[in-house]
Write an enzyme that holds these catalytic residues in place. Structure first.
Site, PDB file in Angstrom:
ATOM      1  N   HIS A 259       0.793  -1.238   0.000  1.00 22.79           N
ATOM      2  CA  HIS A 259       0.000   0.000   0.000  1.00 22.79           C
ATOM      3  C   HIS A 259       0.831   1.297   0.000  1.00 22.79           C
ATOM      4  O   HIS A 259       0.667   2.157   0.857  1.00 22.79           O
ATOM      5  CB  HIS A 259      -0.999   0.012   1.149  1.00 22.79           C
ATOM      6  CG  HIS A 259      -0.468  -0.399   2.497  1.00 22.79           C
ATOM      7  ND1 HIS A 259       0.704   0.078   3.034  1.00 22.79           N
ATOM      8  CD2 HIS A 259      -0.996  -1.248   3.416  1.00 22.79           C
ATOM      9  CE1 HIS A 259       0.877  -0.459   4.223  1.00 22.79           C
ATOM     10  NE2 HIS A 259      -0.140  -1.257   4.489  1.00 22.79           N
ATOM     11  N   ASP A 332      -6.075  -4.508   0.223  1.00 22.32           N
ATOM     12  CA  ASP A 332      -5.943  -4.342   1.675  1.00 22.32           C
ATOM     13  C   ASP A 332      -7.327  -4.427   2.321  1.00 22.32           C
ATOM     14  O   ASP A 332      -7.689  -3.633   3.190  1.00 22.32           O
ATOM     15  CB  ASP A 332      -5.260  -3.020   2.017  1.00 22.32           C
ATOM     16  CG  ASP A 332      -4.827  -2.941   3.485  1.00 22.32           C
ATOM     17  OD1 ASP A 332      -4.983  -3.934   4.215  1.00 22.32           O
ATOM     18  OD2 ASP A 332      -4.351  -1.862   3.902  1.00 22.32           O
ATOM     19  N   GLY A 351      -8.852   1.217   8.040  1.00 24.43           N
ATOM     20  CA  GLY A 351      -9.088   0.254   6.983  1.00 24.43           C
ATOM     21  C   GLY A 351     -10.463   0.307   6.372  1.00 24.43           C
ATOM     22  O   GLY A 351     -11.429   0.770   6.983  1.00 24.43           O
TER      23      GLY A 351
END
Length: 493
Positions: A259, A332, A351
């Protein structure tokens, strides 16, 4: 049996007919979707199945957020045929024996397994379910993911592919350990040398969460000041990237950066690649579609780690994809409950989920935006991540060349489809039941130009934590084929 007529091969543009002979054991379909019969696939694209090298399934330990069942369903819905499960399970996936009484232990021990790896490898057997996608496992870099002591190679070596394979059962062979990571946290200075030694000895890539900060909740800048929330400087990512590039230079270990989100980190990775160092990197759809300005609209639904960065960094992320610095896209996928996300910027977990809209979001930004081609997006979401995990994506064109045959007249209602009437004027027919190794064939059927609106309430994941709800995107997976069997369908006859 499902037959798709007039479907285009992603990298040759040849139009073929495809026969999918059977259903996958874990088949599921959306209401009214076709799972057998004939489908006019004109305008659709046949590609190797997507692979995601970065998912969190919260199983064991936090199955109220996601389970292997719901996570795999979300993956199949998004066109994924293989995923790499990160090790921040509860207990952590470190190869150590699970101790009774620790959080999540009962799920593993009650099923009759001694380690989280054993449990996840045998998940289908333990729960009497057929999961609709393939998955590999990523082992912790440190014991308990605590960052104090590197994991012991002897504890997890046997789970690697090619190690004592003759003694393994089918589940162990199907779900090997193919990477090392403490994802959620960067490898600590205290364990750095030992973790790189582990990666060197095992030959597995180190999948590095390339960011560390001790304070802050969102990107440091005008948005953090406007929100009155402590900021995270962009060099929290660069410091880890530069440190690990130096270790890759020293050891020859393959480091894969997760990421990546900042222009300065992409510059460092670009230089390392030019030097010939064994480094690769990924970014995620949210870093190419959103900047930290999104926090003002979506609140904590847009809170993640690393944080959404500036608009300049977002543009640099797109540029790094266009110039080849970014090797692959990963979601992710990080499920949380909406109640957890409503705790505010300082308390809410980081997240978002991404498996079910990743292709549409990436297609809208990258392909519709004129930065890359449809074929390049498929490479980023299929070919490259499979290679990172030690696999090869299905070569669709090679299958057509090796196993196709002229379609019979009935395939087109007995009518010629060109100036001639011979076999040369008809589509070639690829029947997956006739390939040499049908179990190795993983495919996705894409409507590359389909316009649709992201609706989290229709997701197959348990979670709904995404800022993309209500977004109008283009490009949608319509069917997922695993081992030559139909695993998911939203096709309509």
């Amino acid at each position: 049996m499902l037959t798709l007529r007039n479907i285009k091969v992603w990298n040759t543009d040849e139009v073929i007919d495809l026969v999918v002979p059977s259903a996958h054991a874990g088949l599921f379909a959306e209401d009214g979707a076709a799972t057998d019969g004939d489908v006019d696939a004109t305008g659709l694209t046949l590609a190797p199945g997507f692979a995601d090298p970065h998912v969190h399934y919260r199983d064991p330990g936090q199955t109220y957020k996601e389970s292997m069942v719901s996570g795999c369903a979300a993956a199949a819905s998004g066109g994924y045929t293989n995923v790499l499960v990160m090790p921040n399970t509860v207990p952590a996936m470190d190869g150590e024996p699970v101790r009774a009484g620790e959080p999540g232990a009962s799920e593993v021990l009650d099923a009759g397994y001694g380690t989280v790896i054993d449990y996840l490898q045998h998940y289908g057997e333990a729960h009497d379910v057929a999961l609709p996608v393939r998955y590999d496992l990523c082992v912790c870099a440190s014991k308990g993911r605590a960052g104090r002591e590197a994991t012991e190679f002897a504890r997890w070596r046997r789970y690697m592919p090619g190690v004592d394979d003759e003694t393994k059962d089918a589940a162990q062979l199907a779900h090997p350990v193919t990477a090392i990571s403490d994802d959620g946290s960067a490898v600590t200075p205290a364990t750095l040398d030992d973790v790189f030694a582990l990666a060197k000895e095992s030959g597995l890539p180190l999948i590095e969460h390339c960011e560390h900060h001790d304070a802050g909740a969102v990107n440091e800048g005008s948005v953090s000041r406007r929100l009155g929330v402590p900021g995270i400087p962009e060099d929290t990512e660069l410091r880890v990237v530069e440190r690990d590039i130096a270790k890759a230079r020293e050891t020859g270990v393959h480091v894969h950066f997760q990421h990546v989100s900042t222009a300065i980190s992409f510059d460092a990775i670009r230089r390392a690649k030019a030097e010939g160092l064994p480094v690769t990197c990924e970014t995620a759809p949210h870093y190419l579609a959103l900047s930290d300005e999104a926090l003002l609209e979506y609140g904590t639904l847009a809170k993640m780690n690393p944080p959404l960065r500036s608009e300049a960094d977002r543009e640099a992320t797109v540029a790094a994809i266009a110039d080849g610095t970014v090797d692959m896209l990963a979601t992710d996928h990080a499920p949380h409950t909406l109640e957890e996300k409503e705790r505010g910027f300082l308390e809410a977990p980081n997240g978002i989920i991404g498996l079910e809209c990743a292709y549409g979001v990436a297609h809208r930004v990258l392909v519709d935006g004129g930065h890359i081609s449809d074929a390049r997006l498929i490479e980023l979401m299929s070919v490259a991540p499979e290679r990172l995990m030690g696999h090869e994506a299905t070569d669709v064109a090679a299958l057509v060349e090796a196993f196709s045959e002229p379609a019979p007249n009935e395939a087109h209602g007995g009518e010629p489809d060109g100036p001639g009437t011979g076999a040369e004027s008809r589509n070639r027919l690829l029947d997956l039941s006739r390939v040499d190794d049908p179990d190795a064939v993983d495919l996705v059927v894409l409507a590359t130009d389909a316009a649709w609106t992201v609706d989290p309430e229709r997701f197959h994941s348990k979670a709904r934590n995404t800022p993309f709800g209500g977004w109008d995107v283009t490009g949608r997976p319509l069917a997922t084929i695993i081992g030559s069997g139909l695993a998911f369908s939203r096709l309509h006859a």
